[in-house]
Design a protein around this motif. Structure first.
Motif, short mmCIF file in Angstrom:
data_model
loop_
_atom_site.label_atom_id
_atom_site.label_comp_id
_atom_site.label_asym_id
_atom_site.label_seq_id
_atom_site.Cartn_x
_atom_site.Cartn_y
_atom_site.Cartn_z
N VAL A 1 0.75 -1.39 -0.05
CA VAL A 1 -0.05 -0.01 0.17
C VAL A 1 0.44 1.40 -0.38
CG1 VAL A 1 -2.04 1.44 0.63
CG2 VAL A 1 -1.89 -1.18 1.55
N ALA A 2 0.67 2.27 -0.83
CA ALA A 2 1.31 3.86 -1.16
C ALA A 2 1.00 4.37 -0.08
CB ALA A 2 1.66 3.84 -2.85
N VAL A 3 1.83 5.54 0.78
CA VAL A 3 0.56 6.40 1.04
C VAL A 3 1.56 8.10 1.12
CG1 VAL A 3 -0.08 6.48 3.44
CG2 VAL A 3 -0.06 4.84 2.20
N ALA A 4 0.54 8.60 0.33
CA ALA A 4 1.33 10.41 0.04
C ALA A 4 1.09 10.88 1.29
CB ALA A 4 -0.40 10.81 -0.62
N VAL A 5 1.91 11.24 1.82
CA VAL A 5 1.81 12.50 3.31
C VAL A 5 2.05 13.12 3.32
CG1 VAL A 5 2.59 12.55 5.34
CG2 VAL A 5 2.57 10.26 4.95
N ARG A 6 0.92 14.30 3.22
CA ARG A 6 1.83 16.24 3.39
C ARG A 6 2.99 16.09 3.88
NH1 ARG A 6 0.18 20.08 1.04
NH2 ARG A 6 -2.47 19.08 0.62
N ASP A 7 4.30 16.86 3.34
CA ASP A 7 5.51 17.62 4.21
C ASP A 7 6.17 16.30 4.63
OD1 ASP A 7 4.28 20.29 3.81
OD2 ASP A 7 3.07 20.49 5.61
N LEU A 8 6.53 14.97 3.59
CA LEU A 8 7.33 14.17 4.87
C LEU A 8 8.23 14.83 4.18
CD1 LEU A 8 6.99 11.23 5.35
CD2 LEU A 8 7.61 10.68 2.78
N PRO A 9 9.23 14.69 5.54
CA PRO A 9 10.99 15.45 4.76
C PRO A 9 11.52 14.22 3.52
CG PRO A 9 10.01 14.77 7.74
CD PRO A 9 9.58 14.58 6.74
N PRO A 10 12.29 14.51 2.82
CA PRO A 10 13.42 14.05 2.16
C PRO A 10 14.28 12.77 2.44
CG PRO A 10 13.29 16.77 1.64
CD PRO A 10 12.33 16.30 2.97
N ALA A 11 14.17 12.93 3.44
CA ALA A 11 15.03 11.66 4.26
C ALA A 11 13.74 10.46 4.47
CB ALA A 11 15.53 12.26 5.77
N PHE A 12 12.52 10.34 4.47
CA PHE A 12 11.73 9.61 4.76
C PHE A 12 11.03 9.42 3.34
CE2 PHE A 12 12.47 10.37 9.34
CZ PHE A 12 11.88 9.63 9.74
N GLU A 13 11.19 9.98 2.49
CA GLU A 13 10.76 9.32 0.67
C GLU A 13 10.75 7.52 1.30
OE1 GLU A 13 8.85 8.84 -2.41
OE2 GLU A 13 9.18 11.01 -1.29
N GLY A 14 9.86 7.01 0.83
CA GLY A 14 10.19 6.11 0.08
C GLY A 14 10.33 4.83 2.05
N TYR A 15 10.29 5.64 2.79
CA TYR A 15 9.66 5.06 3.73
C TYR A 15 8.92 3.63 4.59
CZ TYR A 15 10.92 4.32 8.67
OH TYR A 15 11.33 3.58 10.09
N ARG A 16 9.68 2.49 4.85
CA ARG A 16 8.64 1.48 4.35
C ARG A 16 8.25 0.35 6.24
NH1 ARG A 16 11.34 -2.82 0.08
NH2 ARG A 16 13.22 -2.04 1.47
N ILE A 17 6.92 0.76 6.46
CA ILE A 17 6.27 0.30 7.73
C ILE A 17 5.70 -1.10 7.29
CG2 ILE A 17 4.55 0.65 9.59
CD1 ILE A 17 5.19 3.64 8.68
N VAL A 18 5.51 -2.51 8.00
CA VAL A 18 5.08 -3.12 7.96
C VAL A 18 4.04 -3.89 9.47
CG1 VAL A 18 4.99 -5.57 8.08
CG2 VAL A 18 6.69 -4.80 6.07
N GLN A 19 3.06 -3.79 8.87
CA GLN A 19 2.04 -3.73 9.85
C GLN A 19 1.69 -5.47 10.21
OE1 GLN A 19 -2.00 -2.37 8.93
NE2 GLN A 19 -2.95 -2.31 11.66
N LEU A 20 0.98 -5.36 11.62
CA LEU A 20 1.02 -6.98 11.90
C LEU A 20 -0.38 -6.56 12.74
CD1 LEU A 20 3.58 -9.24 12.71
CD2 LEU A 20 2.92 -9.49 10.68
N THR A 21 -1.53 -7.21 12.47
CA THR A 21 -2.62 -7.28 13.56
C THR A 21 -3.02 -8.56 13.41
OG1 THR A 21 -4.01 -5.54 13.85
CG2 THR A 21 -4.06 -6.31 11.95
N ASP A 22 -3.46 -8.56 14.90
CA ASP A 22 -5.17 -9.92 14.79
C ASP A 22 -4.18 -10.91 14.65
OD1 ASP A 22 -7.63 -7.59 15.73
OD2 ASP A 22 -6.41 -7.22 14.04
N LEU A 23 -3.22 -11.12 15.63
CA LEU A 23 -2.35 -12.34 15.22
C LEU A 23 -3.09 -13.45 15.93
CD1 LEU A 23 0.79 -11.06 15.70
CD2 LEU A 23 0.17 -11.85 14.37
N HIS A 24 -3.69 -13.44 17.20
CA HIS A 24 -4.55 -14.63 17.95
C HIS A 24 -4.02 -15.42 17.75
CE1 HIS A 24 -8.30 -11.78 18.56
NE2 HIS A 24 -8.19 -11.38 16.40
#
Length: 338
Positions: free
Chosen positions: A97-120
């Motif tokens: 999933v690509a997310v556009a963020v207003r005023d994202l600092p250039p140093a965080f361009e392409g920053y990747r976050i992996v989400q796990l949830t509801d592992l149960h």
């Protein structure tokens, strides 16, 4: 059918909680299949009966349902339930999933976050499944890994071995998490201590700052809406955001999505949630959405805020069926809004 219909009663007898069936995994799978088949058969039978009544009204005459048709819907229910359980118990793929963020600092361009949830993590989602999920999450190449609640179903003593593989989650900027409602069902404070000891940086009404030189990205988290019911601190965005660097984009972890509009009003750039399991079954998702302020699965745009509600990585073992609503490990890539 009578035995299967009492699955949750037997679960409570096995562990003291309807949320933690303490049976061998194959028994939990069979219970989910047979219980799911009963639920689907009931739905199919209602549809068949309504269709028959409609035909009678149109024809002004009695309409008989062939016995073969009833056997057919029984077989269809059993087949669909089997597919649903298989879909629920798989190791999910990575969804990008690509997310556009207003005023994202250039140093965080392409920053990747992996989400796990509801592992149960439970007698259904065991150590071997957790090991495979951990390996897939680590291989996703994230800068940061987050878990947005509902790690477990069971106490620390019951789940210690099965949850252990999650300690191997690794990302350059760390592994962060918040509690979900199920952590409050099972010795909340014991679980918070245990997860912290495993290496998770818990964010209950708190935040962390990720730095790239002089650039900053804030990761905030809140407790779950069920917390006050067991005497714990309710979710507080005010506390979570206290002292955040001015102008830094904020990623919020909130297990339940229903307060996303309030978060958007506070200028949150991206909210990551779960809890709904995506509704589990196409059609049922519409009912689940009504209980969650209209949010049930996928991306929602609230002004300049992006809310993403994951379908979940695992599923509650009391009704583990997925039909048309796949499980997921979600990888977000941040881009500067143009």
């Amino acid at each position: 059918m009578l035995l299967a219909s009492q699955y949750h009663f037997f679960s409570r007898l096995s562990s003291g909680s309807v949320f933690a069936p303490e049976f061998p995994r194959i028994v939990v799978i069979l219970f989910n299949w047979t219980f799911g088949a009963i639920v689907l058969l009931a739905v199919f039978q209602v549809v068949l009966d309504l269709g028959t009544l409609l035909a009678m009204l149109i024809r002004h005459d009695a309409v008989r349902q062939p016995a073969a048709l009833r056997y057919a819907i029984g077989a269809l229910a059993a087949l669909a339930a089997g597919i649903g359980v298989a879909n629920a118990t798989r190791v999910p793929p990575v969804r990008d999933v690509a997310v556009a963020v207003r005023d994202l600092p250039p140093a965080f361009e392409g920053y990747r976050i992996v989400q796990l949830t509801d592992l149960h993590i439970s007698r259904l989602f065991t150590a071997s499944w957790a090991t495979a999920v951990t390996a897939r999450a680590n291989a996703a190449g994230a800068d940061l890994i987050v878990v947005t609640g509902d790690f477990i179903d069971g106490s620390v003593a019951m789940r210690r071995n099965d949850v252990a593989p999650l300690a191997a989650l690794r990302a350059p900027d760390g592994v962060y998490a918040i509690p979900g409602n199920h952590e409050y069902f099972f010795e909340y404070r014991a679980w918070m201590r245990h997860l912290t000891d495993m290496g998770f940086r818990m964010l209950p009404n708190a935040h962390a700052v990720i730095a790239r030189g002089t650039a900053r990205l804030v990761l905030a988290g809140v407790t779950d809406l069920s917390a006050p019911g067991v005497g714990e601190a309710p979710p507080s965005l005010d506390l979570a955001l206290r002292g955040v660097p001015e102008g830094a984009p904020i990623v919020l972890l909130d297990h339940q999505p229903r307060h996303a509009r309030a978060a958007a009003a506070r200028g949150i750039a991206l909210q990551l949630s779960g809890h709904t399991h995506g509704g589990m079954i196409v059609g049922l998702d519409r009912i689940v959405a009504r209980a969650n302020a209209g949010f049930v699965s996928g991306r929602y745009t609230l002004g300049e805020t992006t809310l993403y509600v994951s379908n979940g990585t695992g599923l509650w073992p009391g009704f583990a069926l997925r039909l048309g609503v796949p499980s997921e490990i979600t990888r977000f890539t941040l881009h500067r809004m143009k």
